[in-house]
Write a protein that holds these residues in place. Sequence first.
Motif, PDB file in Angstrom:
ATOM      1  N   CYS A  63       0.833  -1.200   0.000  1.00 54.93           N
ATOM      2  CA  CYS A  63       0.000   0.000   0.000  1.00 54.93           C
ATOM      3  C   CYS A  63       0.874   1.259   0.000  1.00 54.93           C
ATOM      4  O   CYS A  63       1.782   1.391   0.817  1.00 54.93           O
ATOM      5  CB  CYS A  63      -0.905  -0.021   1.224  1.00 54.93           C
ATOM      6  N   MET A  64       0.618   2.152  -0.913  1.00 55.09           N
ATOM      7  CA  MET A  64       1.235   3.481  -1.022  1.00 55.09           C
ATOM      8  C   MET A  64       2.733   3.439  -1.337  1.00 55.09           C
ATOM      9  O   MET A  64       3.388   4.470  -1.334  1.00 55.09           O
ATOM     10  CB  MET A  64       0.996   4.318   0.246  1.00 55.09           C
ATOM     11  N   GLU A  65       3.295   2.278  -1.660  1.00 54.99           N
ATOM     12  CA  GLU A  65       4.748   2.191  -1.772  1.00 54.99           C
ATOM     13  C   GLU A  65       5.344   3.035  -2.900  1.00 54.99           C
ATOM     14  O   GLU A  65       6.509   3.429  -2.797  1.00 54.99           O
ATOM     15  CB  GLU A  65       5.222   0.740  -1.857  1.00 54.99           C
ATOM     16  N   ASP A  66       4.591   3.333  -3.946  1.00 54.34           N
ATOM     17  CA  ASP A  66       5.157   4.143  -5.028  1.00 54.34           C
ATOM     18  C   ASP A  66       5.148   5.641  -4.722  1.00 54.34           C
ATOM     19  O   ASP A  66       5.856   6.399  -5.379  1.00 54.34           O
ATOM     20  CB  ASP A  66       4.430   3.870  -6.349  1.00 54.34           C
ATOM     21  N   ILE A  67       4.367   6.068  -3.764  1.00 57.87           N
ATOM     22  CA  ILE A  67       4.334   7.481  -3.376  1.00 57.87           C
ATOM     23  C   ILE A  67       5.042   7.700  -2.035  1.00 57.87           C
ATOM     24  O   ILE A  67       5.528   8.788  -1.736  1.00 57.87           O
ATOM     25  CB  ILE A  67       2.882   8.019  -3.339  1.00 57.87           C
ATOM     26  N   ASP A  68       5.094   6.645  -1.222  1.00 56.40           N
ATOM     27  CA  ASP A  68       5.675   6.727   0.121  1.00 56.40           C
ATOM     28  C   ASP A  68       6.274   5.358   0.446  1.00 56.40           C
ATOM     29  O   ASP A  68       5.630   4.523   1.072  1.00 56.40           O
ATOM     30  CB  ASP A  68       4.569   7.104   1.120  1.00 56.40           C
ATOM     31  N   PRO A  69       7.511   5.110   0.012  1.00 60.19           N
ATOM     32  CA  PRO A  69       8.104   3.772   0.133  1.00 60.19           C
ATOM     33  C   PRO A  69       8.145   3.208   1.558  1.00 60.19           C
ATOM     34  O   PRO A  69       8.203   1.998   1.734  1.00 60.19           O
ATOM     35  CB  PRO A  69       9.529   3.951  -0.398  1.00 60.19           C
ATOM     36  N   HIS A  70       8.088   4.058   2.571  1.00 65.88           N
ATOM     37  CA  HIS A  70       8.161   3.582   3.946  1.00 65.88           C
ATOM     38  C   HIS A  70       6.812   3.627   4.664  1.00 65.88           C
ATOM     39  O   HIS A  70       6.749   3.407   5.873  1.00 65.88           O
ATOM     40  CB  HIS A  70       9.206   4.391   4.718  1.00 65.88           C
ATOM     41  N   PHE A  71       5.741   3.888   3.920  1.00 62.24           N
ATOM     42  CA  PHE A  71       4.401   3.982   4.513  1.00 62.24           C
ATOM     43  C   PHE A  71       4.068   2.753   5.350  1.00 62.24           C
ATOM     44  O   PHE A  71       3.689   2.859   6.511  1.00 62.24           O
ATOM     45  CB  PHE A  71       3.347   4.185   3.420  1.00 62.24           C
ATOM     46  N   ILE A  72       4.211   1.582   4.771  1.00 60.63           N
ATOM     47  CA  ILE A  72       3.757   0.358   5.440  1.00 60.63           C
ATOM     48  C   ILE A  72       4.591   0.055   6.689  1.00 60.63           C
ATOM     49  O   ILE A  72       4.116  -0.578   7.614  1.00 60.63           O
ATOM     50  CB  ILE A  72       3.698  -0.836   4.457  1.00 60.63           C
ATOM     51  N   GLU A  73       5.815   0.556   6.728  1.00 57.14           N
ATOM     52  CA  GLU A  73       6.662   0.375   7.917  1.00 57.14           C
ATOM     53  C   GLU A  73       6.259   1.339   9.035  1.00 57.14           C
ATOM     54  O   GLU A  73       6.457   1.044  10.210  1.00 57.14           O
ATOM     55  CB  GLU A  73       8.128   0.629   7.563  1.00 57.14           C
ATOM     56  N   ARG A  74       5.711   2.497   8.657  1.00 56.92           N
ATOM     57  CA  ARG A  74       5.402   3.543   9.637  1.00 56.92           C
ATOM     58  C   ARG A  74       3.954   3.569  10.089  1.00 56.92           C
ATOM     59  O   ARG A  74       3.655   4.013  11.189  1.00 56.92           O
ATOM     60  CB  ARG A  74       5.768   4.922   9.060  1.00 56.92           C
ATOM     61  N   VAL A  75       3.029   3.125   9.236  1.00 57.96           N
ATOM     62  CA  VAL A  75       1.610   3.215   9.577  1.00 57.96           C
ATOM     63  C   VAL A  75       1.291   2.277  10.740  1.00 57.96           C
ATOM     64  O   VAL A  75       1.811   1.163  10.825  1.00 57.96           O
ATOM     65  CB  VAL A  75       0.714   2.919   8.348  1.00 57.96           C
ATOM     66  N   LYS A  76       0.471   2.783  11.633  1.00 60.19           N
ATOM     67  CA  LYS A  76       0.021   2.010  12.796  1.00 60.19           C
ATOM     68  C   LYS A  76      -1.500   1.863  12.710  1.00 60.19           C
ATOM     69  O   LYS A  76      -2.182   2.721  12.145  1.00 60.19           O
ATOM     70  CB  LYS A  76       0.376   2.746  14.093  1.00 60.19           C
ATOM     71  N   PRO A  77      -2.046   0.800  13.302  1.00 61.99           N
ATOM     72  CA  PRO A  77      -3.503   0.651  13.285  1.00 61.99           C
ATOM     73  C   PRO A  77      -4.185   1.901  13.847  1.00 61.99           C
ATOM     74  O   PRO A  77      -3.812   2.410  14.898  1.00 61.99           O
ATOM     75  CB  PRO A  77      -3.744  -0.563  14.191  1.00 61.99           C
ATOM     76  N   GLY A  78      -5.138   2.412  13.089  1.00 56.09           N
ATOM     77  CA  GLY A  78      -5.883   3.599  13.491  1.00 56.09           C
ATOM     78  C   GLY A  78      -5.429   4.872  12.811  1.00 56.09           C
ATOM     79  O   GLY A  78      -6.126   5.883  12.862  1.00 56.09           O
ATOM     80  N   ASP A  79      -4.251   4.853  12.186  1.00 56.89           N
ATOM     81  CA  ASP A  79      -3.767   6.065  11.528  1.00 56.89           C
ATOM     82  C   ASP A  79      -4.703   6.483  10.403  1.00 56.89           C
ATOM     83  O   ASP A  79      -5.559   5.704   9.964  1.00 56.89           O
ATOM     84  CB  ASP A  79      -2.339   5.876  11.022  1.00 56.89           C
ATOM     85  N   ILE A  80      -4.542   7.728   9.955  1.00 52.66           N
ATOM     86  CA  ILE A  80      -5.497   8.348   9.045  1.00 52.66           C
ATOM     87  C   ILE A  80      -4.773   8.961   7.853  1.00 52.66           C
ATOM     88  O   ILE A  80      -3.795   9.693   8.036  1.00 52.66           O
ATOM     89  CB  ILE A  80      -6.310   9.427   9.802  1.00 52.66           C
ATOM     90  N   ILE A  81      -5.232   8.662   6.657  1.00 51.47           N
ATOM     91  CA  ILE A  81      -4.693   9.298   5.459  1.00 51.47           C
ATOM     92  C   ILE A  81      -5.463  10.588   5.223  1.00 51.47           C
ATOM     93  O   ILE A  81      -6.698  10.613   5.300  1.00 51.47           O
ATOM     94  CB  ILE A  81      -4.798   8.369   4.231  1.00 51.47           C
ATOM     95  N   VAL A  82      -4.732  11.665   4.933  1.00 46.11           N
ATOM     96  CA  VAL A  82      -5.316  12.960   4.597  1.00 46.11           C
ATOM     97  C   VAL A  82      -4.753  13.344   3.237  1.00 46.11           C
ATOM     98  O   VAL A  82      -3.538  13.262   3.014  1.00 46.11           O
ATOM     99  CB  VAL A  82      -4.954  14.031   5.655  1.00 46.11           C
ATOM    100  N   ALA A  83      -5.618  13.746   2.333  1.00 46.31           N
ATOM    101  CA  ALA A  83      -5.166  14.051   0.975  1.00 46.31           C
ATOM    102  C   ALA A  83      -5.959  15.210   0.388  1.00 46.31           C
ATOM    103  O   ALA A  83      -6.971  15.636   0.946  1.00 46.31           O
ATOM    104  CB  ALA A  83      -5.299  12.817   0.086  1.00 46.31           C
ATOM    105  N   GLY A  84      -5.496  15.662  -0.746  1.00 49.55           N
ATOM    106  CA  GLY A  84      -6.132  16.768  -1.443  1.00 49.55           C
ATOM    107  C   GLY A  84      -7.322  16.320  -2.280  1.00 49.55           C
ATOM    108  O   GLY A  84      -8.102  15.444  -1.887  1.00 49.55           O
ATOM    109  N   ARG A  85      -7.415  16.909  -3.455  1.00 48.93           N
ATOM    110  CA  ARG A  85      -8.548  16.650  -4.350  1.00 48.93           C
ATOM    111  C   ARG A  85      -8.373  15.342  -5.122  1.00 48.93           C
ATOM    112  O   ARG A  85      -7.273  14.926  -5.404  1.00 48.93           O
ATOM    113  CB  ARG A  85      -8.683  17.796  -5.350  1.00 48.93           C
ATOM    114  N   ASN A  86      -9.507  14.736  -5.456  1.00 48.28           N
ATOM    115  CA  ASN A  86      -9.578  13.613  -6.388  1.00 48.28           C
ATOM    116  C   ASN A  86      -8.832  12.371  -5.892  1.00 48.28           C
ATOM    117  O   ASN A  86      -8.222  11.655  -6.688  1.00 48.28           O
ATOM    118  CB  ASN A  86      -9.063  14.063  -7.762  1.00 48.28           C
ATOM    119  N   PHE A  87      -8.896  12.104  -4.602  1.00 48.97           N
ATOM    120  CA  PHE A  87      -8.226  10.924  -4.060  1.00 48.97           C
ATOM    121  C   PHE A  87      -8.864   9.665  -4.623  1.00 48.97           C
ATOM    122  O   PHE A  87     -10.079   9.531  -4.655  1.00 48.97           O
ATOM    123  CB  PHE A  87      -8.306  10.906  -2.526  1.00 48.97           C
TER     124      PHE A  87
END
Length: 165
Positions: free
Chosen positions: A39-63
């Motif tokens: 998940c998200m590895e092409d935009i944030d290569p370390h996302f899956i290592e850092r995300v914890k249960p309950g965390d929240i993605i926040v994004a701009g338009r057209n997600f």
Amino acid sequence: MAEVLKGVAFRYGDNVDTDVIIPARYLNTSDPKELAAHCMEDIDPHFIERVKPGDIIVAGRNFGCGSSREHAPLAIKTAGVSCVIAASFARIFYRNAINIGLPILECPPAAAAIENGDHLEVNLDTGVITDQTSGEMFQAPPFPAFIQDIVKSGGLIEAVKQNKL
């Protein structure tokens, strides 16, 4: 009783497409855990290592723009993300998120103000988003009760199985 989510914000920009959420090279599986691992590895290569249960993605338009695959919201949910807040969602992602039980909220002011790493509290019943880091509060339109029931049931199929619809 109100459903309140708490987590750390992972901030992304506009037009985050489904190929960035879950790259097409991993679509040879429908295993949610395998999808979440990428998940998200092409935009944030370390996302899956850092995300914890309950965390929240926040994004701009057209997600969630791009292809119509349910793999994208499924990968996000299985990675442990409790909610996605965006200025706007691509229509098909919006529907797929509800179908698989991933809470989402459209709130342009919150999407613009929340910073990466902020601690958030989200009341899904009322649509109130509180940035505990900055102290700001935002009002997103909450889903109607019948859609909240779908999401709380774990998705459309589970809601049908539980006779919630």
